[in-house]
Design an enzyme around this catalytic site. Structure first.
Site, PDB file in Angstrom:
ATOM      1  N   ILE A   1      28.830  40.997  34.570  1.00  0.00           N
ATOM      2  CA  ILE A   1      28.859  39.799  35.411  1.00  0.00           C
ATOM      3  C   ILE A   1      27.432  39.382  35.791  1.00  0.00           C
ATOM      4  O   ILE A   1      27.050  38.219  35.610  1.00  0.00           O
ATOM      5  CB  ILE A   1      29.736  40.045  36.665  1.00  0.00           C
ATOM      6  CG1 ILE A   1      31.176  40.406  36.240  1.00  0.00           C
ATOM      7  CG2 ILE A   1      29.731  38.845  37.598  1.00  0.00           C
ATOM      8  CD1 ILE A   1      31.876  39.389  35.363  1.00  0.00           C
TER       9      ILE A   1
ATOM     10  N   GLU B   1      18.773  46.151  39.339  1.00  0.00           N
ATOM     11  CA  GLU B   1      19.825  47.123  39.007  1.00  0.00           C
ATOM     12  C   GLU B   1      19.381  48.508  39.470  1.00  0.00           C
ATOM     13  O   GLU B   1      18.281  48.941  39.156  1.00  0.00           O
ATOM     14  CB  GLU B   1      20.081  47.099  37.491  1.00  0.00           C
ATOM     15  CG  GLU B   1      20.905  48.246  36.952  1.00  0.00           C
ATOM     16  CD  GLU B   1      22.263  48.430  37.628  1.00  0.00           C
ATOM     17  OE1 GLU B   1      23.037  47.466  37.674  1.00  0.00           O
ATOM     18  OE2 GLU B   1      22.530  49.551  38.129  1.00  0.00           O
TER      19      GLU B   1
ATOM     20  N   HIS C   1      41.279  40.079  27.209  1.00  0.00           N
ATOM     21  CA  HIS C   1      42.693  39.801  27.474  1.00  0.00           C
ATOM     22  C   HIS C   1      43.002  38.325  27.261  1.00  0.00           C
ATOM     23  O   HIS C   1      42.182  37.461  27.588  1.00  0.00           O
ATOM     24  CB  HIS C   1      43.037  40.162  28.923  1.00  0.00           C
ATOM     25  CG  HIS C   1      42.937  41.626  29.210  1.00  0.00           C
ATOM     26  ND1 HIS C   1      43.889  42.521  28.799  1.00  0.00           N
ATOM     27  CD2 HIS C   1      41.992  42.345  29.860  1.00  0.00           C
ATOM     28  CE1 HIS C   1      43.539  43.738  29.189  1.00  0.00           C
ATOM     29  NE2 HIS C   1      42.390  43.658  29.832  1.00  0.00           N
TER      30      HIS C   1
ATOM     31  N   ILE D   1      35.692  41.912  41.101  1.00  0.00           N
ATOM     32  CA  ILE D   1      35.797  41.595  39.665  1.00  0.00           C
ATOM     33  C   ILE D   1      36.358  42.812  38.926  1.00  0.00           C
ATOM     34  O   ILE D   1      35.650  43.528  38.223  1.00  0.00           O
ATOM     35  CB  ILE D   1      34.438  41.143  39.077  1.00  0.00           C
ATOM     36  CG1 ILE D   1      33.772  40.089  39.966  1.00  0.00           C
ATOM     37  CG2 ILE D   1      34.633  40.625  37.651  1.00  0.00           C
ATOM     38  CD1 ILE D   1      34.504  38.766  40.089  1.00  0.00           C
TER      39      ILE D   1
ATOM     40  N   SER E   1      39.645  44.186  36.347  1.00  0.00           N
ATOM     41  CA  SER E   1      40.161  43.651  35.095  1.00  0.00           C
ATOM     42  C   SER E   1      40.936  42.367  35.375  1.00  0.00           C
ATOM     43  O   SER E   1      41.674  42.314  36.362  1.00  0.00           O
ATOM     44  CB  SER E   1      41.089  44.680  34.451  1.00  0.00           C
ATOM     45  OG  SER E   1      41.410  44.264  33.163  1.00  0.00           O
TER      46      SER E   1
ATOM     47  N   CYS F   1      27.367  61.209  11.925  1.00  0.00           N
ATOM     48  CA  CYS F   1      28.764  60.772  12.116  1.00  0.00           C
ATOM     49  C   CYS F   1      28.868  59.253  12.008  1.00  0.00           C
ATOM     50  O   CYS F   1      29.790  58.722  11.419  1.00  0.00           O
ATOM     51  CB  CYS F   1      29.283  61.197  13.483  1.00  0.00           C
ATOM     52  SG  CYS F   1      29.208  62.951  13.803  1.00  0.00           S
TER      53      CYS F   1
HETATM   54  C1  LIG Z   1      39.396  51.715  33.105  1.00  0.00           C
HETATM   55  C2  LIG Z   1      39.058  50.251  33.075  1.00  0.00           C
HETATM   56  C3  LIG Z   1      39.449  49.467  32.005  1.00  0.00           C
HETATM   57  C4  LIG Z   1      39.149  48.103  31.982  1.00  0.00           C
HETATM   58  N1  LIG Z   1      39.474  47.363  30.892  1.00  0.00           N
HETATM   59  C5  LIG Z   1      39.154  46.054  30.839  1.00  0.00           C
HETATM   60  C6  LIG Z   1      39.451  45.275  29.700  1.00  0.00           C
HETATM   61  O1  LIG Z   1      39.940  45.772  28.689  1.00  0.00           O
HETATM   62  N2  LIG Z   1      39.169  43.949  29.734  1.00  0.00           N
HETATM   63  C7  LIG Z   1      38.606  43.356  30.827  1.00  0.00           C
HETATM   64  O2  LIG Z   1      38.425  42.142  30.812  1.00  0.00           O
HETATM   65  N3  LIG Z   1      38.256  44.084  31.904  1.00  0.00           N
HETATM   66  C8  LIG Z   1      38.501  45.416  31.929  1.00  0.00           C
HETATM   67  N4  LIG Z   1      38.135  46.160  33.011  1.00  0.00           N
HETATM   68  C9  LIG Z   1      37.388  45.519  34.091  1.00  0.00           C
HETATM   69  C10 LIG Z   1      35.918  45.301  33.716  1.00  0.00           C
HETATM   70  O3  LIG Z   1      35.359  46.484  33.202  1.00  0.00           O
HETATM   71  C11 LIG Z   1      35.160  44.849  34.960  1.00  0.00           C
HETATM   72  O4  LIG Z   1      35.807  43.721  35.491  1.00  0.00           O
HETATM   73  C12 LIG Z   1      33.708  44.495  34.681  1.00  0.00           C
HETATM   74  O5  LIG Z   1      33.059  45.486  33.934  1.00  0.00           O
HETATM   75  C13 LIG Z   1      33.001  44.288  36.001  1.00  0.00           C
HETATM   76  O6  LIG Z   1      31.650  44.056  35.765  1.00  0.00           O
HETATM   77  P1  LIG Z   1      30.625  43.951  36.966  1.00  0.00           P
HETATM   78  O7  LIG Z   1      29.355  43.508  36.397  1.00  0.00           O
HETATM   79  O8  LIG Z   1      31.239  43.152  38.061  1.00  0.00           O
HETATM   80  O9  LIG Z   1      30.557  45.437  37.561  1.00  0.00           O
HETATM   81  P2  LIG Z   1      29.683  46.700  37.108  1.00  0.00           P
HETATM   82  O10 LIG Z   1      29.655  46.860  35.655  1.00  0.00           O
HETATM   83  O11 LIG Z   1      30.174  47.850  37.906  1.00  0.00           O
HETATM   84  O12 LIG Z   1      28.223  46.316  37.555  1.00  0.00           O
HETATM   85  C14 LIG Z   1      27.783  46.380  38.885  1.00  0.00           C
HETATM   86  C15 LIG Z   1      26.365  46.879  38.863  1.00  0.00           C
HETATM   87  O13 LIG Z   1      25.797  46.768  40.156  1.00  0.00           O
HETATM   88  C16 LIG Z   1      24.904  47.846  40.324  1.00  0.00           C
HETATM   89  N5  LIG Z   1      24.657  48.020  41.763  1.00  0.00           N
HETATM   90  C17 LIG Z   1      25.548  48.385  42.713  1.00  0.00           C
HETATM   91  N6  LIG Z   1      24.950  48.454  43.907  1.00  0.00           N
HETATM   92  C18 LIG Z   1      23.653  48.115  43.718  1.00  0.00           C
HETATM   93  C19 LIG Z   1      22.531  48.023  44.581  1.00  0.00           C
HETATM   94  N7  LIG Z   1      22.621  48.300  45.880  1.00  0.00           N
HETATM   95  N8  LIG Z   1      21.336  47.659  44.051  1.00  0.00           N
HETATM   96  C20 LIG Z   1      21.222  47.384  42.718  1.00  0.00           C
HETATM   97  N9  LIG Z   1      22.257  47.484  41.858  1.00  0.00           N
HETATM   98  C21 LIG Z   1      23.454  47.832  42.353  1.00  0.00           C
HETATM   99  C22 LIG Z   1      25.652  49.007  39.686  1.00  0.00           C
HETATM  100  O14 LIG Z   1      24.803  50.083  39.363  1.00  0.00           O
HETATM  101  C23 LIG Z   1      26.272  48.351  38.472  1.00  0.00           C
HETATM  102  O15 LIG Z   1      25.477  48.475  37.321  1.00  0.00           O
HETATM  103  C24 LIG Z   1      38.436  47.523  33.067  1.00  0.00           C
HETATM  104  C25 LIG Z   1      38.025  48.324  34.137  1.00  0.00           C
HETATM  105  C26 LIG Z   1      38.325  49.676  34.141  1.00  0.00           C
HETATM  106  C27 LIG Z   1      37.862  50.520  35.282  1.00  0.00           C
END
Ligand SMILES: Cc1cc2nc3c(=O)[nH]c(=O)nc-3n(C[C@H](O)[C@H](O)[C@H](O)COP(=O)(O)OP(=O)(O)OC[C@H]3O[C@@H](n4cnc5c(N)ncnc54)[C@H](O)[C@@H]3O)c2cc1C
Length: 580
Positions: free
Chosen positions: A100, A119, A137, A426, A428, A493
């Site tokens: 995101i 990050e 999805h 945010i 799934s 691999c």
């Molecule tokens: C088991 C599982 C299966 C899933 N399968 C799917 C799927 O098939 N399809 C789909 O669409 N979605 C899926 N999802 C959901 C999807 O993975 C998430 O919606 C998405 O990855 C969220 O991204 P993000 O960037 O919001 O969060 P994150 O990837 O968690 O990123 C947040 C970032 O913020 C950083 N951060 C936190 N606090 C701080 C701080 N204080 N200072 C600096 N950095 C900080 C963290 O280190 C992290 O890198 C799944 C989720 C799970 C758990």
């Protein structure tokens, strides 16, 4: 309204031993306080409150009896950052380098803005983005009329352009829900109805025979199937690395290993973030911190939601094993209503993948993989893959869904503090919705600013790393003639060469860890999981970064692999990490 909701809670749940206090403020935010018997009850109560349509969101401070919650004391890091002082001043600061944060960074780089992404980990994509099913999805699992549903369907359609411009691996091979029993047909029909309401394109119910033609691994003809050809597959980290590299090319700065520990504001607007590495002044702060989204919102006094992590465990099997070639399976009739429940599929790189499970947990750092996760994933996967066994398992992992109590995405500008934007909850299908979420955030900023000036130098194209294994013999020969390091296979691999590893290390986003190399090249992702190539990768990382091997870590934060050298080995000046 408070007493009505409390009455409902007492009616629906066995509240013996619980002490629940509920207050609803003028903004329709519910605040829960008190004690429950266990964590599951904390979540159940929160979800019941969140279900009320008139409640905007829930701040759930209930805690289980006998549990003491100790908040991490960040005062040392705050002082450290303040002592270092101002290190940068930007228009837009993004907190979090998941799909995101990186998606928004790339989308904003189309405009004439000074942007940085902060990050806390040593690499991007270290949060939930690295640990999911990688499924784009189609949108028939999202609750109709939610923001989630709208952005899921829109994001899915936008992925084809993202893949074309950013050159990540992308397969749009569809998905199938199969049904035999009455209950399974009921769940299938609900998915169909949701898909219709959410405007999922091309989705249709088909006969078992037709399903068997599409997915040839199905052995027994199902009574009914739901075919959704728009479902696609990616690696979440592959997408995120591509987004970040392209954003960096277009001028976005990345501060890795940099944790936001406080936000400076004057009760009206944001001024700066304090990090462990200094202060960064910013006009806008975009909160994309995943499971820590509520903690970041609290730093500006605008925490109107609680994020409760929901853990999911996933199993990955040997590529060579037969099995389904796309998400295929009977619906989970017993799964929790808050999760899609998991099943079996094949990753974009061809490994059978089973799961995920869905369990509510208290600790935002708990990535343990338990027997419950294993048993659940095995039970859902085995149904569609009778010929795959436990012995074919090559790895397993968990990820944490950043769920709030409304079970929807929270994407809006703060009503309290100017310049702060929430991109929280945010869970799934966050990966699938990422392109649409990125676009929506840019629209919010455009609206506040009354428009944004284009970045005339914006280049949407990101060149992918060479994938030696996917080249023809002729192409491989030509590349090796140019640079012999592509002739040195490090990971046998997955057939990953030294040339590819060096290319990854020297990419536009610094890649300093073994996990960083793994996600950029697939080295160590095969059957042996790095048993043979791990030490060679360590040596290459050390050599390329001019570091001692003891300074190379698995994933930062002191996760060093070699703590001390027993003795020096003279490699006679040969390239370290070769077979010589
Ligand atoms: C088991 C599982 C299966 C899933 N399968 C799917 C799927 O098939 N399809 C789909 O669409 N979605 C899926 N999802 C959901 C999807 O993975 C998430 O919606 C998405 O990855 C969220 O991204 P993000 O960037 O919001 O969060 P994150 O990837 O968690 O990123 C947040 C970032 O913020 C950083 N951060 C936190 N606090 C701080 C701080 N204080 N200072 C600096 N950095 C900080 C963290 O280190 C992290 O890198 C799944 C989720 C799970 C758990």
């Amino acid at each position: 309204m408070e007493s009505r909701i409390l009455h409902k809670i007492h009616k629906k749940l066995d509240t013996k031993g619980m002490d629940i206090h509920l207050k609803i403020d003028e903004n329709k935010i519910a605040h829960l306080k008190g004690k429950t018997n266990n964590w599951e009850e904390v979540v159940e109560v929160g979800l019941l409150v969140g279900k009320n349509r008139r409640i905007k969101n829930v701040v759930n401070d209930l805690i289980p009896k006998d549990v003491e919650i100790i908040k991490m004391d960040k005062s040392n890091l705050i002082n450290q950052g303040k002592n270092i002082g101002i290190i940068d001043e930007v228009d837009i600061l993004i907190v979090g380098g998941g799909v995101i944060g990186c998606g928004i960074a790339r989308e904003l780089s189309k405009f004439n803005l000074n942007i940085c992404l902060v990050e806390k980990e040593e690499d991007i994509s270290e949060g939930t983005t690295k640990a999911n099913n990688g499924m784009i999805h189609p949108g028939n699992a999202a609750m109709p009329f939610t923001l989630k549903a709208k952005l899921n369907v829109k994001g899915n359609a936008m992925y084809s352009d993202w893949a074309k411009e950013l050159n990540f691996t992308f397969k749009r091979t569809g998905s199938l829900i199969l049904a035999n029993s009455k209950e399974e047909k009921k769940v299938l029909n609900l998915a169909y109805l949701a898909g219709r309401l959410n405007h999922v394109p091309e989705m249709r119910k088909i006969s078992g025979k037709e399903a068997m033609k599409i997915e040839t691994s199905i052995e027994e003809e199902p009574k009914l199937a739901l075919w959704t050809p728009t479902t696609a597959y990616v690696d979440g980290y592959g997408v995120t690395i591509a987004l970040a590299e392209n954003a960096a090319t277009n001028g976005v700065k990345f501060y890795l290993g940099t944790e936001v520990v406080d936000i400076i504001h004057n009760n009206e607007e944001v001024e700066a973030v304090v990090t462990n590495k200094g202060i960064i002044k910013a006009k806008y702060i975009i909160n994309c911190a995943g499971v820590y989204g509520d903690d970041i919102a609290e730093m500006v006094g605008d925490k109107f939601y609680t994020i409760h992590p929901r853990k999911g465990g996933i199993l990955i099997f040997d590529k060579s094993k037969a099995g389904v070639s796309r998400a295929t399976g009977t619906p989970n009739t017993k799964g929790s209503k808050q999760s899609k429940g998991g099943g079996s599929q094949r990753t974009v790189e061809g490994n059978p993948l089973w799961g995920p499970s869905a369990r509510e947990i208290m600790d935002k750092e708990d990535l343990s993989f338990t027997k419950e996760d294993l048993d659940y994933a095995l039970s859902v996967g085995k149904k569609s893959n009778p010929h795959i066994n436990k012995g074919d398992l090559i790895t397993y992992f968990t990820g944490l869904r950043a769920a709030d109590y409304k079970e929807d995405f929270i994407i809006e500008k703060s009503n309290k503090i100017k310049g702060f934007i929430h991109v929280s909850g945010i869970q799934s299908p966050g990966l699938a919705a990422a392109p649409a979420i990125s676009e929506m955030v840019v629209e919010i900023i455009k609206k506040v600013e009354g428009g944004l000036k284009q970045n005339l130098n914006y280049n949407p194209i990101r060149k992918a790393l060479i994938e030696f294994r996917n080249l023809s013999r002729d192409q491989q020969d030509r590349i090796i003639k140019n640079d012999s390091r592509y002739g040195n296979v490090i990971c046998r691999c997955e057939t990953i060469t030294e040339g590819e590893i060096i290319e990854a290390i020297n990419g536009s986003i610094p890649c300093t860890t073994v996990d960083g190399v793994k996600r950029r090249t697939r080295a160590t992702m095969g059957r042996c999981q790095g048993g043979f190539c791990g030490p060679k990768i360590l040596s290459i990382l050390a050599r390329e970064q001019n570091k001692d091997i003891t300074q190379i870590s698995q994933k930062g934060h002191g996760s060093y692999i070699i703590l001390k050298k027993a003795r020096e080995i003279d490699l006679g000046g040969e390239s370290i990490g070769t077979d010589k």
